[in-house]
Design a protein around this motif. Structure first.
Motif, PDB file in Angstrom:
ATOM      1  N   LYS A 114       0.827  -1.203   0.000  1.00 15.62           N
ATOM      2  CA  LYS A 114       0.000   0.000   0.000  1.00 15.62           C
ATOM      3  C   LYS A 114       0.865   1.258   0.000  1.00 15.62           C
ATOM      4  N   GLU A 115       1.871   1.306   0.892  1.00 16.66           N
ATOM      5  CA  GLU A 115       2.690   2.507   1.042  1.00 16.66           C
ATOM      6  C   GLU A 115       3.550   2.770  -0.193  1.00 16.66           C
ATOM      7  N   HIS A 156       2.664   1.915  -3.200  1.00 15.87           N
ATOM      8  CA  HIS A 156       1.719   2.344  -4.240  1.00 15.87           C
ATOM      9  C   HIS A 156       1.344   3.813  -4.058  1.00 15.87           C
ATOM     10  N   THR A 157       1.114   4.211  -2.799  1.00 11.68           N
ATOM     11  CA  THR A 157       0.730   5.599  -2.524  1.00 11.68           C
ATOM     12  C   THR A 157       1.940   6.511  -2.387  1.00 11.68           C
ATOM     13  N   THR A 159       4.044   6.917   0.055  1.00 14.69           N
ATOM     14  CA  THR A 159       4.295   7.553   1.353  1.00 14.69           C
ATOM     15  C   THR A 159       5.605   7.064   1.960  1.00 14.69           C
TER      16      THR A 159
END
Length: 316
Positions: free
Chosen positions: A266-267, A269-270, A272
């Motif tokens: 997730k991180e 992909h985003t 962050t």
């Protein structure tokens, strides 16, 4: 059974046949009527005609003769009718037996998993398994490697999925996958645009580490020890017990850390967090399936073990 289910495909000069074609033909042969076969199979008559035409094109021979009273089989149609009946019957028997087997795989199974894979990979595997065996009830317990090992030894869990190799006891262990560890840093200055970090830089940066007993920490300790570095040489600022808390601390700028790529989907992909390679050192950890050899596995346990170890790999 729905006639829309595609079972097998046989090729001949650019055409193909499947179970649907044979099921339709067998029904037409049985009823002697295209319209009656269509009604029985919940198809339109043109769809039935198309299926028969497809078979005739494939075998390059006429199978039916149309009459005012319906249809009759040609000599070739008589031959195909017997084979079609056998093939359809065998497939229906196969599906029935497998359905009975799926229904018999029921009961409760407790799966233990270490934090990273238990939080980010195993739930996906359990979801896929439940689609195959809906009667099964699976419970997932997530803890560090030490706790999962103890639970497996004491029979508190039936099967364990772990990272790392320190698993002593009466266990059978199978390798499922290899996971890469990376250095994680916040996606801002001075890390933005970076793809790697040196060992010397790692030693001086504020470092966030997993708690003692973690499989990931074990891998980090062993990898650094292989190049002569002890954890005491790192600038450790905090020790945390969960993957999510470490990610939050890194995003907040408390320090950098080392973590499995599995936990960073997730991180990354985003954007962050950044995943940095550690120069001159390969960080990998094996992921294992383990169970107690002194305890008999239930049918459900055996099904889950086979599922995880299958060539198509149920492990996400």
């Amino acid at each position: 059974m729905s006639v829309g289910y595609r079972f097998c495909t046989c090729h001949r000069e650019g055409t193909s046949i499947n179970l649907n074609n044979l099921r339709v033909f067998a029904t037409v042969a049985e009823t002697g009527s295209l319209s009656e076969a269509a009604e029985r199979l919940f198809l339109t008559q043109p769809a039935v005609t198309q299926q028969i035409k497809h078979l005739e094109n494939h075998f390059a021979i006429q199978l039916l003769e149309r009459t005012n009273r319906g249809v009759t089989l040609t000599d070739a149609g008589e031959v195909l009718r017997d084979y079609a009946r056998q093939i359809v019957s065998l497939y229906d028997e196969l599906e029935s037996n497998l359905e009975n087997l799926r229904a018999s795989v029921s009961g409760h199974l407790t799966v233990g998993a270490t934090s990273t894979i238990g939080g980010y990979a195993v739930p996906c595997s359990i979801c896929i398994f439940k689609e195959k065996f809906p009667e099964a009830v699976l419970k997932l317990k997530v803890a560090n490697l030490t706790q999962i090992s103890n639970d497996l030894k004491e029979g508190q869990i039936d099967i364990a999925i772990i990272e790392g190799q320190d698993l002593s006891g009466p266990f059978i262990k199978w390798e499922l996958a290899t996971d890469r560890l990376v250095v994680i840093a916040p996606n801002r200055k001075p890390w933005a645009g970076r793809t790697s970090i040196s060992i010397e830089e790692l030693k001086i940066q504020p470092f966030i580490i997993r708690e003692a007993g973690s499989g990931t920490r074990q891998v980090i300790e062993e990898a650094l020890a292989s190049i002569g570095i002890d954890l005491s040489q790192l600038n450790i600022v905090v020790e945390l017990a969960s993957v999510d808390s470490i990610k939050a601390a890194v995003e907040a700028g408390v320090g950098i850390s080392i973590m499995s790529r599995l936990a960073l989907r997730k991180e990354l992909h985003t954007r962050t967090l950044l995943a940095l390679e550690l120069e001159g050192l390969s960080l990998e950890q094996k992921i294992y399936l383990a169970y107690n050899r002194e305890r008999v596995q239930t049918r459900l346990g055996k099904a889950f073990i086979n599922f995880l170890r299958s060539p198509n790999r149920g492990f996400c």
